[in-house]
Design an enzyme around this catalytic site. Structure first.
Site, PDB file in Angstrom:
ATOM      1  CD  GLU A 378      30.473  19.128  -8.219  1.00  0.00           C
ATOM      2  OE1 GLU A 378      31.608  19.294  -8.686  1.00  0.00           O
ATOM      3  OE2 GLU A 378      30.032  18.017  -7.895  1.00  0.00           O
ATOM      4  CB  THR A 504      34.515   5.779 -14.855  1.00  0.00           C
ATOM      5  OG1 THR A 504      33.884   7.063 -14.847  1.00  0.00           O
ATOM      6  CG2 THR A 504      34.467   5.170 -13.461  1.00  0.00           C
TER       7      THR A 504
END
Ligand SMILES: *[C@@H]1O[C@H](CO)[C@@H](O)[C@H](O)[C@H]1NC(C)=O
Ligand SMILES: *[C@@H]1O[C@H](CO)[C@@H](O)[C@H](O)[C@H]1NC(C)=O
Ligand SMILES: *[C@@H]1O[C@H](CO)[C@@H](O)[C@H](O)[C@H]1NC(C)=O
Length: 515
Positions: A378, A504
């Site tokens: 992440e 997106t």
């Protein structure tokens, strides 16, 4: 103008080099290509099966809630309980041509009541998932996939419900400047009292809201979103733009002034830059100013934010910038950057953007290639002075250390592979995407779907977080599939002319006009 088509594989090229010694090389090149196409279509089919498997689990245990809890077979409603996974799955089920899944979703859409929820509503999340998911479904079903439209009323309901949703949300723009509040109470028509809104949450609405106006002929949605965006295109004060085109992160909703000059392509800023370019792809006539701002930002990014770890000078990441110093840390979210530079390079005929985009794709590939699960983290850093003691060896080899080891089924690395493959034709990127997919499948799969994991650098991924974000359906599955699949009109095109643009959340939107 555009990059040369690399229609040969790496293997084929090595065959070419022996061509002089081998008179039948052309036949062999053809054989290699045919074998690769066969492999790719088997891979596409495997991704399609995985999507169907995840849909079945969601449908059985969680539909019409927002998401499946894939370990306990429960459900969550993190996106207001309007069925986020179903709406996010629609455009993927369409491009995969799965009529039964499409039918289940089409039957459901007219039943959603967007005027009711007990939770706060995020204008940004609701726009990119729900509004875009429905608009994309409408575009595909009215256009190239009309044969999957089992029910014409339900197809029309996609647009009606898009309008209903936008009408519920539009009070968000009712501020002194027209900059929207992001966190809404749609019952009281209130907000959370925040005095600022973020760059990405203001700047990633304009594609969806403009398209809604183009489809309905009602200009109010386009005007609202473009008014909010106007403050981002002409940033004030000047300290908000430390490098040409690169701007701060937060804007005061009452004054329209930026409150900082902190620059990045990370979460919170990311899709502002993404949409500057994509608006130009959507309509080069109306949005050439957006493109000019993107070009400035891209050039400044190459000049000022390009960064390489001391232990791996061959690797390129994007740093952030704040008040004179660089932050040597980046995110999985940021890894859309390579794909965005590649799209820009292709559409604008700029080799420098293409070259840099491919460097960024390599860097993000490195974050996958070096971990125990072969899935990227992440958040990661490469500041040589801040390497955690227990990651020193890892940093020496990999060129980064892990700051957050979670993987929550994010798509950005595979998304950038997708652009790299579509625009170069180099099968290496297909292999990388397949490798990522195989490892996500091996590590995150449960009996009913796919779960986020807590540690990409532990064998088995640490533990499972028991959550399956809706973007697993919209993005991971779609990009993993499309990179292996054959040509279709919604695929990104190598010649710089695109009839569709992905929002997106990876929902393909039909462009208004082409350059
Ligand atoms: C929204 O406002 C209503 C009416 O004032 C209130 O009852 C409700 O608790 C609020 N919802 C949230 C999520 O804050
Ligand atoms: C920016 O850096 C300067 C000099 O390093 C420092 O004096 C100033 O307080 C910093 N400003 C902010 C907003 O952090
Ligand atoms: C995904 O995992 C399942 C279950 O372990 C397996 O049957 C399937 O072959 C895997 N698919 C891929 C593409 O690795």
């Amino acid at each position: 103008m555009h990059i040369p088509s690399l229609s040969f594989s790496v293997t084929a090229l090595s065959l070419l080099s022996t061509a002089v010694a081998h008179p039948h090389y052309a036949q062999q090149v053809e054989q290699v290509q045919r074998r690769q196409e066969a492999d790719a279509s088997q891979r596409a089919e495997a991704v399609r099966e995985a999507f169907q498997f995840a849909w079945n689990g969601y449908y059985r245990y969680a539909f019409p809630h927002d998401e499946l809890h894939p370990v306990t077979n429960g459900y969550g409603d993190s996106r207001n309980g309007w069925g986020a996974s179903a709406i996010d799955a629609l455009s993927t089920a369409l491009v995969m041509r799965l009529p039964d899944v499409v039918d289940d979703i089409l039957k459901y859409v007219p039943t959603i009541d967007y005027s009711k929820t007990s939770q706060e509503v995020s204008l940004f999340e609701t726009t990119i998932r729900y509004l875009a998911g429905m608009l994309s479904g409408y575009d595909l079903l009215k256009g190239p996939l009309s044969d999957l439209a089992t029910n014409q009323d339900a197809v029309e309901a996609l647009l009606t419900q898009s309008k209903n949703l936008a009408n519920v949300l539009k009070f968000a723009f009712d501020s002194p400047t027209g900059i929207p509040y992001n966190n809404l109470n749609i019952t009281s028509k209130g907000n959370d009292g925040e005095t600022t809104n973020g760059l990405a949450t203001i700047g990633s609405l304009v594609l969806e809201w403009t398209h809604l106006s183009d489809l309905t002929g009602d200009q109010q949605y386009a005007e609202l979103s473009q008014k909010g965006e106007s403050y981002l295109l002409k940033p004030e004060p000047s300290s908000a733009e430390p490098f040409p085109g690169l701007v701060g992160s937060n804007v005061n909703i009452d004054t329209g002034l930026f409150v900082d000059g902190d620059v990045s392509w990370n979460g919170g800023d990311d899709s502002f830059y993404e949409y500057l370019l994509k608006m130009y792809v959507y309509d080069p006539n109306r949005f050439s100013t957006y493109k000019d701002r993107w070009v400035l930002a891209a050039q400044s990014t190459m000049k000022h934010l390009k960064s390489s770890p001391s232990s791996r000078p061959d690797v390129t990441f994007l740093a952030s910038y704040s008040n004179g110093s660089l932050g040597l840390s980046s995110q999985h979210l940021t890894c859309f950057d390579g794909g965005n530079f590649l799209l820009g390079g292709d559409v604008l005929g700029r080799q420098d953007f293409i070259g840099f985009g491919l460097e960024l794709v390599d860097g993000c590939h490195d974050t996958y290639a070096e971990t125990a699960t072969r899935i990227g983290p992440e958040q990661f850093g490469w500041d040589a002075n801040s390497v955690p003691a227990d990651q020193q060896q890892f940093y020496e080899r990999a060129g980064f250390y892990i700051q957050s080891g979670a993987y929550i089924l994010r798509p950005e690395v595979i998304e950038s592979y997708y652009y790299a493959y579509r625009l170069t034709g180099d099968p290496k990127y297909r292999d990388w995407a397949w490798d990522a997919f195989v490892h996500i499948n091996a590590t995150c799969r449960t009996d009913s779907g796919f779960s986020g994991i807590t540690n990409v650098n532990a064998v088995g991924g640490g533990s499972k977080d028991d959550n399956q974000e809706s973007f697993l359906f919209a993005e991971v599955m779609k990009y993993s599939y499309l990179i292996q699949a054959g040509d279709d009109e919604w695929q990104v095109s190598q010649n710089g002319k695109n009839g569709w643009v992905f929002n997106t959340e990876a929902h393909p939107i039909k462009v208004a006009s082409q350059a």
